[in-house]
Design an enzyme around this catalytic site. Structure first.
Site, short mmCIF file in Angstrom:
data_model
loop_
_atom_site.label_atom_id
_atom_site.label_comp_id
_atom_site.label_asym_id
_atom_site.label_seq_id
_atom_site.Cartn_x
_atom_site.Cartn_y
_atom_site.Cartn_z
N HIS A 59 4.69 -9.81 -3.59
CA HIS A 59 4.77 -8.95 -2.41
C HIS A 59 3.65 -7.93 -2.38
O HIS A 59 3.12 -7.59 -1.32
CB HIS A 59 6.08 -8.16 -2.42
CG HIS A 59 7.19 -8.84 -1.69
ND1 HIS A 59 7.15 -9.08 -0.34
CD2 HIS A 59 8.38 -9.33 -2.11
CE1 HIS A 59 8.27 -9.69 0.03
NE2 HIS A 59 9.01 -9.88 -1.02
N HIS A 94 37.66 33.15 14.24
CA HIS A 94 38.31 31.93 13.78
C HIS A 94 39.82 32.16 13.64
O HIS A 94 40.64 31.39 14.13
CB HIS A 94 37.76 31.49 12.42
CG HIS A 94 36.41 30.84 12.47
ND1 HIS A 94 35.28 31.51 12.83
CD2 HIS A 94 36.02 29.57 12.19
CE1 HIS A 94 34.23 30.69 12.77
NE2 HIS A 94 34.66 29.50 12.38
N GLU A 106 16.49 -2.66 -7.17
CA GLU A 106 16.70 -3.10 -5.78
C GLU A 106 17.37 -4.48 -5.77
O GLU A 106 18.37 -4.69 -5.09
CB GLU A 106 15.33 -3.16 -5.09
CG GLU A 106 15.39 -3.58 -3.64
CD GLU A 106 14.00 -3.85 -3.08
OE1 GLU A 106 13.02 -3.94 -3.86
OE2 GLU A 106 13.90 -4.01 -1.84
N HIS A 107 16.81 -5.43 -6.53
CA HIS A 107 17.36 -6.78 -6.66
C HIS A 107 17.74 -7.02 -8.12
O HIS A 107 16.94 -6.75 -9.01
CB HIS A 107 16.33 -7.85 -6.28
CG HIS A 107 15.74 -7.67 -4.92
ND1 HIS A 107 14.51 -7.10 -4.72
CD2 HIS A 107 16.21 -8.00 -3.70
CE1 HIS A 107 14.23 -7.09 -3.42
NE2 HIS A 107 15.24 -7.63 -2.78
N ASP A 115 16.37 -12.82 0.56
CA ASP A 115 15.32 -12.33 1.46
C ASP A 115 15.44 -12.96 2.84
O ASP A 115 15.02 -12.38 3.84
CB ASP A 115 13.92 -12.69 0.90
CG ASP A 115 13.53 -11.75 -0.23
OD1 ASP A 115 14.09 -10.65 -0.29
OD2 ASP A 115 12.68 -12.15 -1.04
N GLN A 133 8.90 -11.42 -6.55
CA GLN A 133 8.73 -10.00 -6.23
C GLN A 133 7.28 -9.60 -6.41
O GLN A 133 6.71 -8.91 -5.58
CB GLN A 133 9.60 -9.11 -7.14
CG GLN A 133 11.06 -9.15 -6.82
CD GLN A 133 11.32 -8.93 -5.35
OE1 GLN A 133 10.97 -7.90 -4.81
NE2 GLN A 133 11.93 -9.91 -4.70
#
Lengths: 433, 433
Positions: B262, B420, B327-328, B361, B259
């Site tokens: 990145h 209505h 996230e992961h 991934d 990670q």
């Protein structure tokens, strides 16, 4: 005057495009004001919320009275007449039954290498529902927002419902009680959205905020999006009715007016295969507009954005409807299923002569929070899924990693992400020892 | 230095909150620039897109060369070495298989009064995928965005992928071909997003835009949201690994670094029940950082946002992980299923020792577009559902309307929406005649 168009006329395309692109909303730019309110609530918590409520709603609250007490809720609910209570209870029961069938399923399986794959759904932890004060304080909206959250299994469900000048709508409190809402805060505006998103000393933050609101609420929801989840930003309501000649013009007129009466920016469109029927509906609308309680609003909406469109056949009606992607679509024709098969984009469809759109607003079961402004092309009405999220799952075995790991390593190298590749390689090397 | 925390220490809560609230992204304010670009593309179409591409990407296009020709795509794809092609094909096959199991089901049923209720799913009409140029031009992202759309049944699927200075990534084009993409435009930035949302003479507008991008792309997506659907605005990537002492420190170090490499703003967290193991992982990270190709990026991420957290037991690990809502999430423990049962919030979970996150991934099957920045509390990774929308259906019979219509009428009266109520009343009166 509402537009009367015939698809065989030369100017039709221009007229129809005009309907599609009518700018029905003047976006008021309140973004700076809202940013300041949110910053204030983040900085000063309860004190800011209380001051802003004093300023905008003219009521004096303390941290202890930010929320209705259980006793107050009971007392307000007791004021609701039996007939209204029964109607609300039937609505809640039917909405709950419909939404219970939306609960998504978890899934797990093994691939050919023995790897286990799948996903799991779970509820968001806490949800906050915004309920406008004043005229647009609709108990039906409480049910439509809270019940999907309740069915999703959301643990903490709270409401922010402003009470300008202290005016409380007991039906809103009863609807909240019927849908499992834990706490109702008597605050509104951007300050309520900020409190829900960031929390204060008294108000715990939530994970998701839904519900309609004015320009300030909408701008605040846009701003806090990301910090919390939000539902769609709703635009003015709209209906498209496809009708053949075998309909009562008065029924169709009332269906059109039931959107028009919401808001001067609402849009009501009739698409019909019969010109004479179209003219009859226009007359029926005018007749009803003479006595309707909300004739000022409904009349303005019909005059400015209403239209009757005469088409050659139902296939053409379906094509035009898809270009509108209406929030509400009534199919008042002999074979509504055949017509439905030709429709691609609509928020909610009401099939046949006996399904006025108002049934969907209150008691049919499906949600009445629906995509407006052509967004039914790409989005759906509110549902149980809006209060849940999915976690994907993967479990490799040594055998599975041996089979597919080298391809992952190759792709990591192609993308120049060496550590990605090494995290696979290190494990593969153990296997090769 | 990355943080080393022990949950038994006095300062733990402050330290852990610091990790949660670390501001990892400096939001660059590009909104005015983006607003001007969007207005320009809306006003001048192709001409604006071409000028802006000349300015930002330094390439001269014409309306005829905005898109890659089929021949160009074939020629570029032919340049891809066989091993990379095979890896990409295996990834596409597995991602497709996983996402095919996500296709939602239509549902119809009758209630106790004979009313028919249900819903129907359909694909969005057209989707546009944004693929960044340069270093972050990842073929895996093409597969992860395009295949769910393809599986959803989206009729028209296009890509915008800028080619700064004319540099083309043949793997991106091959990935596009493998996932049923119709057209690849060599444009990027806010101008590409504007072209997809509003259309130009050459580029037909789409209904949904997904895919990662820089600050300009993100701001443009926020601005066109409503006109079209968008996916989430992704923040920097993050991983949380829960590991007991029975792991190879080097494997876990590589998982954390995959990670960290990145992005300098990525966050890698290890939560472990064993202090000695935690220290061993820190050493292993340092050792790997000496030689890693992207050590500058990974080292900065690890130094600024990395952390090792020692906990009393796995239950505490699960509670802390839920506060992060990563996230992961890797569960590198003896019984990952038991630990999974204690986890509520995560984008994707990787179970056991043989499932490095990098598998997810590229090639596991689940989507790698996942909720970042704690948004796994309320949102899910990209899926087939993101390219579909649901239309709710209702069909009353006269009997059903007679049974539930009066309650709808009552609620309409309560909400002061007379038309209505009348739309129901008019039909009920016919029945009573």
């Amino acid at each position: 005057m509402p537009v009367f168009l015939d698809s065989r006329d030369a100017g039709f395309e221009a007229g129809f495009s005009g309907l599609l692109n009518a700018k029905r909303e003047d976006a008021v730019d309140v973004d700076d004001t809202v940013a300041a309110i949110i910053a204030d609530v983040r900085a000063r918590g309860d004190a800011a919320v209380i001051e802003l409520t004093q300023k905008f709603d003219r009521i004096a609250l303390t941290p202890d009275t930010l929320a209705f007490s259980p006793e107050e809720i009971e007392a307000e609910c007791a004021r609701v007449p039996a007939a209204e209570r029964a109607a609300l209870e039937l609505a809640a029961t039917r909405i709950r039954a419909y939404h219970e069938s939306q609960r998504p399923e978890d899934k797990r399986w093994f691939d050919e290498y023995g790897a286990e794959l799948g996903w799991r759904w779970g509820p968001v932890g806490a949800a906050g529902l915004y309920v406008p004060g004043g005229l647009a304080s609709y108990p039906s909206s409480v049910l439509m927002n809270a019940i999907p959250a309740q069915v999703a299994g959301v643990e903490r469900l709270v409401i922010c419902a402003p009470t300008p000048d202290g005016v409380v709508n007991p039906l809103v409190l009863l609807a909240a009680k019927l849908s499992g809402v834990e706490t109702v805060y008597r605050i509104g505006g951007a300050q309520a959205v900020a409190a829900l998103a960031y929390g204060t000393e008294t108000i715990a933050p939530v994970d998701k905020i839904t519900g309609p609101g004015n320009a300030y609420v909408a701008a605040a929801k846009r701003r806090v999006f990301g910090r919390v989840g939000i539902d769609m930003i709703a635009g003015p309501s709209e209906i498209l009715v496809i009708a053949d000649k075998d309909n009562d013009p008065d029924w169709i007129a009332l269906d059109l007016l039931s959107q028009a009466e919401h808001d001067e920016s609402a849009q009501s469109l009739l698409v019909t295969t019969d010109e004479g029927f179209g003219r009859a509906v226009m007359q029926a609308v005018d007749a009803r507009l003479e006595t309707l309680e909300r004739r000022a609003i409904a009349g303005a909406s019909w005059r400015d954005y209403g239209a009757v469109v005469v088409v050659r056949d139902l296939a053409e009606a379906a094509r035009l409807s898809d270009r509108v992607a209406p929030e509400h679509l009534e199919l008042c024709v002999a074979d509504p299923e055949a017509l439905l098969a030709q429709i691609n984009h609509a928020g909610a469809v009401f099939l046949g002569h006996w399904t006025p759109e108002a049934i969907g607003d209150y008691i049919g079961g499906p949600n009445h929070v629906l995509p407006t402004a052509r967004s039914a092309r790409f989005s759906s009405g509110l549902s149980v899924l809006d209060f849940m999220k999915r976690t994907t799952l993967a479990r490799m075995t040594p055998e599975a990693l041996a089979a597919i790991g080298p391809a992952a390593e190759q792709l990591a190298i192609s993308e120049s992400l060496e550590a990605h590749g090494l995290s696979v390689r290190a494990r593969l090397e153990r296997l090769n020892r």
